[in-house]
Write a protein that holds these residues in place. Structure first.
Motif, PDB file in Angstrom:
ATOM      1  N   VAL A 103       0.825  -1.213   0.000  1.00  0.00           N
ATOM      2  CA  VAL A 103       0.000   0.000   0.000  1.00  0.00           C
ATOM      3  C   VAL A 103       0.862   1.267   0.000  1.00  0.00           C
ATOM      4  O   VAL A 103       0.784   2.097  -0.909  1.00  0.00           O
ATOM      5  CB  VAL A 103      -0.959   0.023   1.222  1.00  0.00           C
ATOM      6  CG1 VAL A 103      -1.811   1.283   1.191  1.00  0.00           C
ATOM      7  CG2 VAL A 103      -1.818  -1.222   1.225  1.00  0.00           C
ATOM      8  N   VAL A 104       1.709   1.383   1.023  1.00  0.00           N
ATOM      9  CA  VAL A 104       2.435   2.651   1.203  1.00  0.00           C
ATOM     10  C   VAL A 104       3.452   2.884   0.085  1.00  0.00           C
ATOM     11  O   VAL A 104       3.445   3.939  -0.562  1.00  0.00           O
ATOM     12  CB  VAL A 104       3.124   2.686   2.583  1.00  0.00           C
ATOM     13  CG1 VAL A 104       3.917   3.980   2.731  1.00  0.00           C
ATOM     14  CG2 VAL A 104       2.093   2.589   3.694  1.00  0.00           C
ATOM     15  N   ILE A 105       4.295   1.903  -0.148  1.00  0.00           N
ATOM     16  CA  ILE A 105       5.358   2.114  -1.136  1.00  0.00           C
ATOM     17  C   ILE A 105       4.813   2.416  -2.532  1.00  0.00           C
ATOM     18  O   ILE A 105       5.230   3.390  -3.160  1.00  0.00           O
ATOM     19  CB  ILE A 105       6.359   0.932  -1.138  1.00  0.00           C
ATOM     20  CG1 ILE A 105       7.151   0.958   0.159  1.00  0.00           C
ATOM     21  CG2 ILE A 105       7.294   1.018  -2.349  1.00  0.00           C
ATOM     22  CD1 ILE A 105       8.202  -0.107   0.287  1.00  0.00           C
ATOM     23  N   PRO A 106       3.841   1.634  -3.031  1.00  0.00           N
ATOM     24  CA  PRO A 106       3.336   1.977  -4.370  1.00  0.00           C
ATOM     25  C   PRO A 106       2.766   3.391  -4.429  1.00  0.00           C
ATOM     26  O   PRO A 106       2.968   4.101  -5.418  1.00  0.00           O
ATOM     27  CB  PRO A 106       2.230   0.939  -4.599  1.00  0.00           C
ATOM     28  CG  PRO A 106       2.572  -0.196  -3.718  1.00  0.00           C
ATOM     29  CD  PRO A 106       3.259   0.384  -2.533  1.00  0.00           C
ATOM     30  N   LEU A 107       2.104   3.813  -3.371  1.00  0.00           N
ATOM     31  CA  LEU A 107       1.498   5.141  -3.410  1.00  0.00           C
ATOM     32  C   LEU A 107       2.524   6.249  -3.176  1.00  0.00           C
ATOM     33  O   LEU A 107       2.297   7.413  -3.522  1.00  0.00           O
ATOM     34  CB  LEU A 107       0.383   5.236  -2.354  1.00  0.00           C
ATOM     35  CG  LEU A 107      -0.860   4.408  -2.702  1.00  0.00           C
ATOM     36  CD1 LEU A 107      -1.833   4.377  -1.537  1.00  0.00           C
ATOM     37  CD2 LEU A 107      -1.536   4.953  -3.949  1.00  0.00           C
ATOM     38  N   ALA A 108       3.666   5.912  -2.576  1.00  0.00           N
ATOM     39  CA  ALA A 108       4.693   6.924  -2.326  1.00  0.00           C
ATOM     40  C   ALA A 108       5.707   6.979  -3.471  1.00  0.00           C
ATOM     41  O   ALA A 108       6.649   7.753  -3.434  1.00  0.00           O
ATOM     42  CB  ALA A 108       5.402   6.644  -1.011  1.00  0.00           C
ATOM     43  N   LYS A 109       5.500   6.145  -4.479  1.00  0.00           N
ATOM     44  CA  LYS A 109       6.477   6.038  -5.576  1.00  0.00           C
ATOM     45  C   LYS A 109       6.868   7.375  -6.219  1.00  0.00           C
ATOM     46  O   LYS A 109       8.064   7.620  -6.420  1.00  0.00           O
ATOM     47  CB  LYS A 109       5.946   5.091  -6.648  1.00  0.00           C
ATOM     48  CG  LYS A 109       6.629   3.739  -6.655  1.00  0.00           C
ATOM     49  CD  LYS A 109       6.192   3.011  -7.907  1.00  0.00           C
ATOM     50  CE  LYS A 109       6.538   1.536  -7.869  1.00  0.00           C
ATOM     51  NZ  LYS A 109       5.878   0.855  -8.994  1.00  0.00           N
ATOM     52  N   PRO A 110       5.891   8.222  -6.556  1.00  0.00           N
ATOM     53  CA  PRO A 110       6.311   9.479  -7.190  1.00  0.00           C
ATOM     54  C   PRO A 110       7.297  10.258  -6.318  1.00  0.00           C
ATOM     55  O   PRO A 110       8.299  10.777  -6.817  1.00  0.00           O
ATOM     56  CB  PRO A 110       4.996  10.252  -7.345  1.00  0.00           C
ATOM     57  CG  PRO A 110       3.922   9.251  -7.249  1.00  0.00           C
ATOM     58  CD  PRO A 110       4.439   8.129  -6.406  1.00  0.00           C
ATOM     59  N   GLY A 111       7.016  10.303  -5.039  1.00  0.00           N
ATOM     60  CA  GLY A 111       7.921  11.000  -4.123  1.00  0.00           C
ATOM     61  C   GLY A 111       9.291  10.348  -4.115  1.00  0.00           C
ATOM     62  O   GLY A 111      10.334  11.026  -4.133  1.00  0.00           O
ATOM     63  N   ILE A 112       9.304   9.022  -4.116  1.00  0.00           N
ATOM     64  CA  ILE A 112      10.583   8.299  -4.116  1.00  0.00           C
ATOM     65  C   ILE A 112      11.381   8.636  -5.373  1.00  0.00           C
ATOM     66  O   ILE A 112      12.580   8.912  -5.307  1.00  0.00           O
ATOM     67  CB  ILE A 112      10.330   6.772  -4.019  1.00  0.00           C
ATOM     68  CG1 ILE A 112       9.713   6.439  -2.661  1.00  0.00           C
ATOM     69  CG2 ILE A 112      11.620   5.999  -4.241  1.00  0.00           C
ATOM     70  CD1 ILE A 112       9.302   4.994  -2.500  1.00  0.00           C
ATOM     71  N   VAL A 113      10.663   8.637  -6.513  1.00  0.00           N
ATOM     72  CA  VAL A 113      11.388   8.897  -7.762  1.00  0.00           C
ATOM     73  C   VAL A 113      11.896  10.341  -7.812  1.00  0.00           C
ATOM     74  O   VAL A 113      13.045  10.592  -8.195  1.00  0.00           O
ATOM     75  CB  VAL A 113      10.490   8.592  -8.979  1.00  0.00           C
ATOM     76  CG1 VAL A 113      11.169   9.041 -10.261  1.00  0.00           C
ATOM     77  CG2 VAL A 113      10.190   7.116  -9.029  1.00  0.00           C
ATOM     78  N   ILE A 114      11.054  11.275  -7.374  1.00  0.00           N
ATOM     79  CA  ILE A 114      11.507  12.676  -7.402  1.00  0.00           C
ATOM     80  C   ILE A 114      12.711  12.865  -6.478  1.00  0.00           C
ATOM     81  O   ILE A 114      13.721  13.458  -6.849  1.00  0.00           O
ATOM     82  CB  ILE A 114      10.350  13.620  -7.008  1.00  0.00           C
ATOM     83  CG1 ILE A 114       9.272  13.579  -8.103  1.00  0.00           C
ATOM     84  CG2 ILE A 114      10.851  15.044  -6.828  1.00  0.00           C
ATOM     85  CD1 ILE A 114       8.016  14.318  -7.752  1.00  0.00           C
ATOM     86  N   GLY A 115      12.621  12.312  -5.280  1.00  0.00           N
ATOM     87  CA  GLY A 115      13.745  12.400  -4.351  1.00  0.00           C
ATOM     88  C   GLY A 115      14.989  11.753  -4.946  1.00  0.00           C
ATOM     89  O   GLY A 115      16.096  12.281  -4.840  1.00  0.00           O
ATOM     90  N   SER A 116      14.795  10.613  -5.609  1.00  0.00           N
ATOM     91  CA  SER A 116      15.936   9.915  -6.214  1.00  0.00           C
ATOM     92  C   SER A 116      16.583  10.770  -7.297  1.00  0.00           C
ATOM     93  O   SER A 116      17.811  10.815  -7.418  1.00  0.00           O
ATOM     94  CB  SER A 116      15.481   8.591  -6.819  1.00  0.00           C
ATOM     95  OG  SER A 116      14.843   7.814  -5.843  1.00  0.00           O
ATOM     96  N   ILE A 117      15.730  11.454  -8.078  1.00  0.00           N
ATOM     97  CA  ILE A 117      16.289  12.299  -9.144  1.00  0.00           C
ATOM     98  C   ILE A 117      17.147  13.407  -8.532  1.00  0.00           C
ATOM     99  O   ILE A 117      18.258  13.669  -8.992  1.00  0.00           O
ATOM    100  CB  ILE A 117      15.152  12.898 -10.016  1.00  0.00           C
ATOM    101  CG1 ILE A 117      14.498  11.772 -10.827  1.00  0.00           C
ATOM    102  CG2 ILE A 117      15.692  13.972 -10.942  1.00  0.00           C
ATOM    103  CD1 ILE A 117      13.307  12.220 -11.640  1.00  0.00           C
ATOM    104  N   PHE A 118      16.626  14.019  -7.460  1.00  0.00           N
ATOM    105  CA  PHE A 118      17.426  15.050  -6.779  1.00  0.00           C
ATOM    106  C   PHE A 118      18.790  14.494  -6.389  1.00  0.00           C
ATOM    107  O   PHE A 118      19.844  15.047  -6.712  1.00  0.00           O
ATOM    108  CB  PHE A 118      16.717  15.516  -5.499  1.00  0.00           C
ATOM    109  CG  PHE A 118      15.612  16.506  -5.744  1.00  0.00           C
ATOM    110  CD1 PHE A 118      15.714  17.461  -6.747  1.00  0.00           C
ATOM    111  CD2 PHE A 118      14.477  16.500  -4.949  1.00  0.00           C
ATOM    112  CE1 PHE A 118      14.687  18.367  -6.963  1.00  0.00           C
ATOM    113  CE2 PHE A 118      13.449  17.410  -5.164  1.00  0.00           C
ATOM    114  CZ  PHE A 118      13.550  18.339  -6.168  1.00  0.00           C
TER     115      PHE A 118
END
Lengths: 295, 430
Positions: free
Chosen positions: A213-228
């Motif tokens: 539940v949490v990880i799939p829904l937090a994915k955009p944040g994870i990817v944006i943070g990763s890009i930074f």
């Protein structure tokens, strides 16, 4: 539907024009110049506007002959990418944990905001100062070593605490975890708490809720943070320089050395290569999540 | 010195009053001015001064302002950035403070103006280290690398080629120079150090350092290679590709075996490495050694039997400097050579270009300590008044003649600079 009755609005392309103009002027045009200069010739004191691939050829010089030994440029990128992955993994785990704590364990919104602001406090001083403050802590005669020696745990100061890969990673994590926390927190804050309750009611364990539940829904944040984190670490030469004792190569460092020697075309060529590799990594990240869709 | 008020006889009283003060100031420093001071007086006297932090000090700007009325606006940058700025933004400064080895890039770029030696009052008193490559006592010193005499003169004011002999047109008016060697921590090494080869002695594994400025770092490495008897260079400051490969191989092997603790790039880094005990032997600059010592930590600028690697810097003009600005610049340079600044720099362990005027501005005991290598008769103070050395101590490396007489090579830009920079990147990546 009221949409058909709205007042006249300029067409979409016109609305996008101002930003497109800024983008073109301050990003696309300079970038084209960099690409152009990377194909120019140069001498000790000037760049010569005639087409040559010299900068690229010399950058990769010996890469084929030296096989299976790696040439400078490959070694440098290997080391840069290695730092990138290590720092990314660590900041992701720490950043995710902090964001999770802020989003799901802190109940009041005021407290969440306060704690998020507390995270920004280190950013009130400059990067370089935050880096340099590690030196008296980790040095040969620094606080950590003297504490360990006094406690009788070691007889000799630990040398690898400072001016090593360890200290570089430590400084990176210290400097950039925050860039993970905020986007992930932002994504998590939008997760409907009822979903978690539903998962609990359906009998999911904590880990299952997190994973499904949490990880799939937090994915955009994870990817944006990763890009930074990825873009900053790939381009960095200051942290690697200060914390690595100037002994560790990074892609940014090569560009800096070239610029300092007034060799602009090879610096531009290396910048183009760095950009290409960073774009590759970002594209790979985007494979996991379609950011545009998620936002 | 004649006041110039007599030149303004013909103009109105108002202009005369405005002009007189500034005219007196302009005339005070430079005998060259005979022209039209009243016209210039409206503008403030400002010079944009681009350079490294070496010569830049508040004390100097205050003294210049008091003596000549010129306001100095410092633009401070690293050696590399100074060069970059001259090439890319030649109109962003008036006076340039740079090193002789940079001239090999600057002069061909056409961005600096030759200075007229006839307008420099103390020109004939400049130490022959610059003009002839010898000491005032006649001893010839090492000229490997970019020795000042090789790049000091051009054919004309706008020439982009160096002159083979002495001409009237000077690229760089020397201000300060020194003979560099290794700095050591005698309290941690506990034995005499005599040779450059100690820098790569495995005894100091993990405790040595050199500069991460390729053109200087490789010279230090070359001193080590020669000291270790591995190779004798025809010219350390202008290596062939094979020689560069050899030198970098020695450095790389040392690096791989963990010889170096860190490399440093600026003054403060070198001071911190040494003061914190991270390194015990490293390339160093004389004032950095002084800075470590003022922290109460033992540090020696160790004279070595193979001699010193020398550097020198001075002033030159941007090609955009003309008319009144040029006169101001000459006035400033003349002021700089007139003694106060020279004494100020001498007291930091540097050497001034005009020895006679600096001597006149120093106490005899100071001159004896800094320049003659004699034991200090009284306590030696730093320019900020803090105690540097107690009475009875003497300077590392002895007298001016001992030090400058033992110069082995000068900081340089090689013909194969491009190749060298590539190899240096390889070394850092190794």
């Amino acid at each position: 539907m009221p949409a058909t009755k709205t007042a006249y609005a300029p067409p979409a392309w016109l609305q996008a024009l101002p930003f497109a103009g800024v983008f073109a002027l301050f990003f696309v045009v300079p970038l084209l110049f960099v690409v152009m200069v990377s194909f120019w010739d140069y001498n000790d004191y000037s760049i010569i506007p005639s087409f040559t691939t010299r900068s690229y050829v010399e950058t990769f010089e010996g890469c084929y002959d030296q096989l299976p030994e790696l040439c400078t440029i490959l070694k440098t990128y290997l080391s840069t990418v290695k730092f990138c992955l290590i720092v990314w993994a660590i900041t992701l785990v720490i950043g995710f944990t902090i964001a999770y704590f802020l989003a799901f364990h802190v109940q009041s919104v005021t407290m969440q905001m306060t704690l998020a602001l507390v995270c920004t406090i280190p950013f009130w001083t400059s990067n370089v100062i935050r880096m340099i403050s590690w030196v008296p802590l980790l040095g040969r005669n620094g606080l950590v070593n003297s504490a360990l020696m006094n406690a009788g745990l070691i007889n000799q100061p630990i040398e690898w605490l400072l001016f090593s890969q360890f200290s570089v990673v430590l400084a990176f994590v210290h400097l950039f975890t925050f860039f993970m926390v905020i986007p992930i927190f932002n994504s998590m804050a939008r997760i409907d708490k009822r979903l978690l309750e539903a998962a609990y009611d359906a009998g999911a364990s904590g880990w299952q809720t997190l994973w499904n539940v949490v990880i799939p829904l937090a994915k955009p944040g994870i990817v944006i943070g990763s890009i930074f984190v990825v873009t900053i670490v790939m381009g960095d030469f200051i942290t690697v320089g200060v914390m690595g004792g100037q002994q560790i190569a990074s892609a940014g460092k090569i560009i800096e050395t070239r610029l300092n020697a007034l060799q602009f075309p090879p610096a531009a060529a290396n910048a183009v290569i760095l950009l290409a590799i960073t774009l590759l990594i970002i594209t790979a990240l985007n494979r996991f999540v379609d950011i545009r869709k998620e936002l | 010195m004649g006041r110039t008020t007599k030149d303004t006889k013909g103009v109105s009283r108002r202009t005369l009053l405005k002009g007189a003060g500034a005219a007196a100031g302009v005339a005070a420093g430079s005998g060259a001015i005979t022209g039209f001071p009243a016209v210039w007086s409206q503008e403030p006297k400002v010079l944009r001064y681009l350079g490294t932090a070496v010569n830049q000090a508040d004390d100097i700007t205050k003294k210049v302002k008091a003596d000549t009325g010129i306001t100095i606006e410092y633009i401070s940058a690293t050696t590399d950035d100074v060069t970059k700025r001259v090439i890319t933004q030649p109109n962003s400064f008036d006076v340039l403070d740079t090193e002789y080895f940079s001239l090999k890039k600057l002069v061909p770029s056409g961005n600096i103006l030759g200075m007229d030696a006839r307008k420099i009052k103390e020109f004939d008193n400049i130490t022959p280290v610059f003009t002839k490559g010898q000491l005032p006592n006649g001893k010839v010193i090492g000229d490997q690398g970019t020795a000042p005499k090789k790049v000091m003169f051009v054919e004309g004011a706008n020439s982009t080629k160096f002159a083979s002999g002495v001409t009237q047109w000077v690229t760089l008016i020397p201000t300060v120079y020194n003979a560099d060697t290794l700095g050591i921590r005698p309290d941690l090494i506990k034995r005499p150090i005599e040779s450059w080869k100690e820098l790569l002695n495995p005894e100091f594994k993990g405790k040595a350092s050199i500069l991460n400025i390729p053109s200087i770092g490789i010279m230090d490495a070359a001193m080590v290679v020669e000291a270790a008897g591995l190779y004798k260079y025809p010219d350390k400051g202008n290596m062939t590709r094979a020689e560069i490969d050899l030198t970098m191989k020695v450095l790389t092997e040392a690096k791989k075996s963990g010889q170096f603790r860190a490399f440093w790039k600026d003054f403060n880094e070198s001071v911190n490495l040494m003061a914190s005990g991270e390194t015990v032997i490293q390339s160093m600059w004389s004032p950095a050694v002084t800075a470590v010592r003022t922290k109460g930590i033992a540090c020696t600028f160790q004279p070595l039997k193979e001699g010193y690697r020398s550097w020198a810097s001075g002033f030159c003009l941007s090609k955009s400097v003309t008319g009144r600005k040029a006169e101001l610049a000459y006035e400033f340079v003349n002021w700089f050579l007139s003694g106060w600044a020279g004494a100020y720099l001498n007291r930091q362990g540097y050497y001034s270009a005009v020895l006679s005027t600096a001597k006149a501005n120093m106490e005899p005991y100071e001159w004896a300590y800094w320049m003659e290598g004699k034991a200090a008769e009284k306590d030696i103070k730093a320019p900020d008044g803090s105690l540097l050395e107690k009475a009875g101590s003497s300077r590392d490396g002895g007298s001016y003649d001992d030090r400058m007489g033992n110069v082995a090579c000068w900081n340089a830009v090689m013909d194969e600079n491009d190749y060298m920079v590539r190899k240096w990147n390889e070394f850092i990546a190794a």
